[in-house]
Design an enzyme around this catalytic site. Sequence first.
Site, PDB file in Angstrom:
ATOM      1  N   GLU A   1       0.800  -1.231   0.000  1.00  0.00           N
ATOM      2  CA  GLU A   1       0.000   0.000   0.000  1.00  0.00           C
ATOM      3  C   GLU A   1       0.833   1.281   0.000  1.00  0.00           C
ATOM      4  OE1 GLU A   1      -0.861  -2.682   1.745  1.00  0.00           O
ATOM      5  OE2 GLU A   1      -2.782  -3.164   0.820  1.00  0.00           O
TER       6      GLU A   1
ATOM      7  N   HIS B   1     -11.988  -4.252   7.787  1.00  0.00           N
ATOM      8  CA  HIS B   1     -12.539  -4.058   6.447  1.00  0.00           C
ATOM      9  C   HIS B   1     -13.714  -3.088   6.432  1.00  0.00           C
ATOM     10  CE1 HIS B   1     -10.100  -7.595   5.706  1.00  0.00           C
ATOM     11  NE2 HIS B   1     -10.315  -7.481   4.414  1.00  0.00           N
TER      12      HIS B   1
END
Lengths: 362, 328
Positions: free
Chosen positions: B62, B131
């Site tokens: 990321e 999430h």
Amino acid sequence: MARQPGHSIVARFSIEAVRCIDAAGRAVGPLPGFAADKRELAALYRGMVLTRTFDQKAVALQRTGQLGTYASSLGQEAVAVGLASAMRPEDVLLPSFREHGAQLWRGVAAEELFRYWGGDERGSDFAAARADWPVSIPVASHVPHAVGVAWALQLGGAPRVAVCVLGDAATSKGDFYEALNLAGAWALPVVFLVCNNRWGISVPVERQTAAGTLAQKALAAGIEGIQVDGNDVVAVREVVAGALDKARRGGGATLVEALTYRLGDHTTADDASRYRDSAEVSARWHEEPVARLRAFLTAQGLWSKDEEEALLGECHAAIEAAAEAYRATPPAPPTAIFDSLFATLPAALEAQRREVARRGGD
Amino acid sequence: MAETETSLVEAVRLALRRALAEDETVLVFGEDVARNGGVFRATEGLFAEFGERRVRDTPLSEALIAGMSVGVAAAGFRPVAEIQFMGFLYPAIDQLANHAGRLRNRTRGRLSCPMVLRAPYGGGVHAPEHHSESFEAMLAQIPGIRVVVPSSPARAYGLLLAAIRDPDPVVFLEPKRIYRALREPVVDDGAALPLDRAFVLREGDDATLVAWGAMVRDCLAAAAALAAEGLSCEVIDLASLSQLDEATLLASVEKTGRCVVVQEAPRHCGFAAEVAARIAERALLSLQAPVARVTGYDTVMPLPKLEHLQLPDAGRIAAAVRETMSYR
Ligand SMILES: Cc1ncc(C[n+]2csc(CCOP(=O)(O)OP(=O)(O)O)c2C)c(N)n1
Ligand SMILES: [Mg+2]
């Protein structure tokens, strides 16, 4: 190691180290072709002397309250000049904060560098090397930019290369590994130049990592890692030129670890005597790059006292003139803090900009 | 031009496809976005249509995805990168705050960063832990970047196109709870919506409901329920958290005199606090009641069985409006 049934060696590695001129200024073997040309060597020498003169002036300006905190590159001039001299103008440099010599070589004006380190917003740009990046104060977070740039260069199709310079401590960071990994996976045209000056502020490289070399960190990413004597400008230029050439031909990335030494404090805000032995520093002065090349040139009969004096005078005059121009710079308008934030200042920020403009007279 | 009933995730895909087709420099990349079409299928079919040069899987990385976006953007491309879930965007904040938002300023405009970082965000889909996060306020405090949140398919299409064409970095947060929850006609005509603009979705006189992302739908539901009680609510979708359209917000509050701000993120230092502060600074004397906030609690996002407690719903929103109306 005893090998048992079912066990096998699936990888071994070795790291090559390159040196052309030793600490006493003697060639250790046949020199690269460019070194046969005195003008090339004199240019490298001039680049290093100019860099050292710039560093000295910057520290002096800081000590007299005329510059902000400054990171000197004393002792590391061969890394900056060697790598920059190997690059083409159209390559892209992504420096860390100690590559003044590379920036100067690529045409950034000393006056512009003074402006940045002096805290003037306008020092954030420079007139030459328009695709080069500003110095990255955050350690290693510019390494991902280099692979992004390299990807753009790869897509563009021209044989250009991104050159990213980082320190030894920077190789402890995750973003460095993430970028290295992509450079390998996508065979990107990028050279990572790790300037191992043995210190990350107060932490020596041995306590930064147990890896025997920093070059070997490249191997896990599937790219080549090579060491070079970073106080030998001829070797740095030769090794970086080889890595650039490989990248231009589509051969992908290389990590070059340049072994050098930070002779000065980390920055003007640091006092290295708190954490390192002065005996270590004195010993390292015998390996420094400027005297080394001068010894080589002198021994070859390529450099005279007159030439030396003329060069010192020329560099001194150039840096003094730059410092003078910096000191004569009128203050930046207060609105400079907003004017380059967005392509067009969002309406939501106009009131704040107006307030700052009004306060200009404070 | 044909109008097609489109879901929000399909609208994202339409905008990406349009951008890839109209501008050679647009690049789409991220984890699993190419062959797999993205875990939410937002990029489905783009790899087949545009090839690996334009649509590419990256390593699982990321900080790299954000950082390489900065690099490739400054070198002349328009990256539209995906962070697979907002919960994994934290490493990218380093790049957004230290570089993306500063590069133009740091070079006095010589280098710029026309990048978009897309991420599905928010709760309500019974996803595993990490999430369902929503920390838009952290991002909205970063100077030099825009934070944009669509709340409907049509706005997703128009705002994403605007984000991609914008010359500066934009974080585009896609409320995954409504990725497929509603459909509306979307015309794929390449028309962008303005950034920095809030949308008045329902007009009313008694109270102003302010939200963004998935919460807009709950506000509309609350407004409909309250209408049956004779209360008329104005509903504003902020859409652009930075830069905030203060004028639309203040005009509404000056009209209604009451305001309820809704966010699913934790309460403390959430973006709702910024909205309330703006109103306090600029419209205090128009208020007939304190500004109310309906928010998540200041706890970690619960696991799916209790996440409904964390997420504001129409019932809580309506209750807050009634409470606000009790000030006479
Ligand atoms: C991400 C980050 N962490 C910490 C710092 C503070 N800092 C500045 S330079 C430095 C040491 C860097 O060492 P190295 O990478 O070896 O480069 P050198 O200073 O030796 O050139 C530290 C800790 C920083 N600028 N960025
Ligand atoms: Mg170091």
